[in-house]
Design a protein around this motif. Structure first.
Motif, short mmCIF file in Angstrom:
data_model
loop_
_atom_site.label_atom_id
_atom_site.label_comp_id
_atom_site.label_asym_id
_atom_site.label_seq_id
_atom_site.Cartn_x
_atom_site.Cartn_y
_atom_site.Cartn_z
N PHE A 1 10.54 0.75 9.73
CA PHE A 1 9.43 1.11 10.49
C PHE A 1 8.00 1.40 9.25
CE2 PHE A 1 6.51 4.81 11.93
CZ PHE A 1 6.17 4.07 13.04
N LYS A 2 8.61 2.21 8.30
CA LYS A 2 7.55 2.60 7.34
C LYS A 2 6.97 1.07 6.76
CE LYS A 2 8.68 3.40 2.92
NZ LYS A 2 9.07 4.24 1.92
N GLN A 3 7.71 0.03 6.26
CA GLN A 3 7.14 -1.08 5.74
C GLN A 3 6.29 -1.91 6.71
OE1 GLN A 3 7.47 -1.76 2.75
NE2 GLN A 3 8.79 0.26 2.37
N GLN A 4 6.75 -1.84 8.09
CA GLN A 4 6.06 -2.56 9.02
C GLN A 4 4.64 -1.55 9.06
OE1 GLN A 4 7.74 -2.24 13.06
NE2 GLN A 4 5.83 -3.73 14.09
N LEU A 5 4.51 -0.30 9.42
CA LEU A 5 3.27 0.27 9.17
C LEU A 5 2.49 -0.11 7.88
CD1 LEU A 5 1.77 2.62 10.52
CD2 LEU A 5 3.10 4.34 9.44
N LEU A 6 3.26 -0.03 6.90
CA LEU A 6 2.23 -0.23 5.86
C LEU A 6 1.55 -1.44 5.52
CD1 LEU A 6 4.41 1.77 3.03
CD2 LEU A 6 2.26 2.45 4.02
N SER A 7 2.30 -2.48 6.25
CA SER A 7 1.85 -3.94 6.23
C SER A 7 1.04 -4.07 7.38
CB SER A 7 2.88 -4.80 6.39
OG SER A 7 3.76 -4.72 7.57
N THR A 8 0.61 -3.07 8.33
CA THR A 8 -0.20 -3.45 9.60
C THR A 8 -1.92 -3.31 8.97
OG1 THR A 8 1.22 -1.98 10.85
CG2 THR A 8 -1.24 -2.36 11.48
N GLY A 9 -2.49 -4.25 9.26
CA GLY A 9 -3.82 -4.56 8.85
C GLY A 9 -4.15 -4.14 7.48
N GLN A 10 -5.06 -3.11 7.14
CA GLN A 10 -5.64 -2.69 6.10
C GLN A 10 -5.15 -1.45 5.38
OE1 GLN A 10 -7.39 -4.73 3.71
NE2 GLN A 10 -7.09 -6.42 5.21
N LEU A 11 -3.99 -0.96 6.12
CA LEU A 11 -3.53 0.38 6.14
C LEU A 11 -3.36 0.70 4.91
CD1 LEU A 11 -3.31 3.24 7.60
CD2 LEU A 11 -0.84 2.44 7.93
N TYR A 12 -2.31 0.10 3.98
CA TYR A 12 -1.96 0.39 2.70
C TYR A 12 -3.14 0.58 1.79
CZ TYR A 12 0.52 -0.08 -1.78
OH TYR A 12 1.08 0.38 -2.78
N GLU A 13 -4.18 -0.44 2.15
CA GLU A 13 -5.14 -0.46 1.04
C GLU A 13 -6.11 0.79 1.43
OE1 GLU A 13 -4.35 -3.00 2.76
OE2 GLU A 13 -3.82 -4.33 0.75
N GLN A 14 -6.22 1.33 2.69
CA GLN A 14 -7.09 2.51 3.18
C GLN A 14 -6.51 3.48 2.65
OE1 GLN A 14 -7.33 1.92 7.27
NE2 GLN A 14 -8.77 0.17 7.10
N LEU A 15 -4.95 3.80 2.83
CA LEU A 15 -4.07 5.02 2.26
C LEU A 15 -4.45 5.13 0.83
CD1 LEU A 15 -0.71 4.39 4.15
CD2 LEU A 15 -2.39 6.36 4.36
N ASN A 16 -4.24 3.97 -0.08
CA ASN A 16 -4.46 4.20 -1.47
C ASN A 16 -5.90 4.77 -1.77
OD1 ASN A 16 -1.99 3.15 -2.23
ND2 ASN A 16 -2.80 0.93 -2.50
N GLN A 17 -6.93 4.18 -1.17
CA GLN A 17 -8.47 4.78 -1.55
C GLN A 17 -8.46 6.21 -1.05
OE1 GLN A 17 -11.15 2.75 0.95
NE2 GLN A 17 -12.98 3.51 -0.04
N ARG A 18 -7.94 6.54 0.46
CA ARG A 18 -8.29 7.77 0.83
C ARG A 18 -7.62 8.86 0.10
NH1 ARG A 18 -9.96 7.89 6.49
NH2 ARG A 18 -9.84 10.40 6.18
N LEU A 19 -6.15 8.49 -0.07
CA LEU A 19 -5.52 9.50 -0.94
C LEU A 19 -5.85 9.71 -2.33
CD1 LEU A 19 -1.86 9.07 0.71
CD2 LEU A 19 -3.52 11.17 1.02
N SER A 20 -6.32 8.78 -2.94
CA SER A 20 -6.91 8.81 -4.38
C SER A 20 -8.14 9.52 -4.49
CB SER A 20 -7.18 7.45 -4.95
OG SER A 20 -8.20 6.83 -4.26
N GLU A 21 -8.73 9.80 -3.30
CA GLU A 21 -9.87 10.54 -3.47
C GLU A 21 -9.69 12.22 -3.19
OE1 GLU A 21 -12.01 9.38 0.12
OE2 GLU A 21 -12.65 7.40 -0.80
N GLY A 22 -8.53 12.40 -3.01
CA GLY A 22 -8.25 13.89 -2.91
C GLY A 22 -8.11 14.47 -1.41
N THR A 23 -7.71 15.69 -1.09
CA THR A 23 -7.49 16.09 0.29
C THR A 23 -9.05 16.34 0.73
OG1 THR A 23 -5.49 16.84 -0.30
CG2 THR A 23 -6.50 17.62 1.82
#
Length: 121
Positions: A96-118
């Motif tokens: 499920f996690k792998q399918q989720l992370l490969s959905t659209g641009q989610l992985y790239e968005q997570l990397n960007q948003r979480l690198s900005e801090g909370t």
């Protein structure tokens, strides 16, 4: 397995002092409710841990203010991933996690948003 049509980051929050992305996951199957998946950064760098899955029966027309203080939001992590004849619960969770992370641009968005801090919205 829960087939994913789309996923969108709702917000970045904290869980046990760790930055956490709350992701709304939309199913392929008609009639199934969306779930909320909570992902935290993990090692190796760029990895993510699926911390929790929450089912919501809240209606956006009625619950537009996202009130998570009632029974409309239920932790479904254990029931969402069960062992069967073909795989273990941990295998189901990882798939499920792998399918989720490969959905659209989610992985790239997570990397960007979480690198900005909370950031709280």
């Amino acid at each position: 397995m829960y087939a994913i049509r789309d996923a969108k980051i709702r917000r970045i929050t904290e869980m046990n002092g760790v930055p956490c992305a709350e992701v709304e996951v939309y199913p392929v199957a008609e009639g199934e409710n969306a779930v909320l998946a909570y992902l935290t950064p993990s090692l190796p760098l760029g990895g993510y841990e699926l911390v929790k899955v929450v089912r919501s029966s809240a209606s956006m027309e009625v619950d537009w203010f996202d009130n998570s203080m009632h029974d409309a939001f239920v932790d479904a992590t254990d029931e969402a991933f069960e062992s069967n004849a073909y795989s273990t619960a941990e295998d189901e969770r990882d798939a499920f996690k792998q399918q989720l992370l490969s959905t659209g641009q989610l992985y790239e968005q997570l990397n960007q948003r979480l690198s900005e801090g909370t950031q709280y919205f």
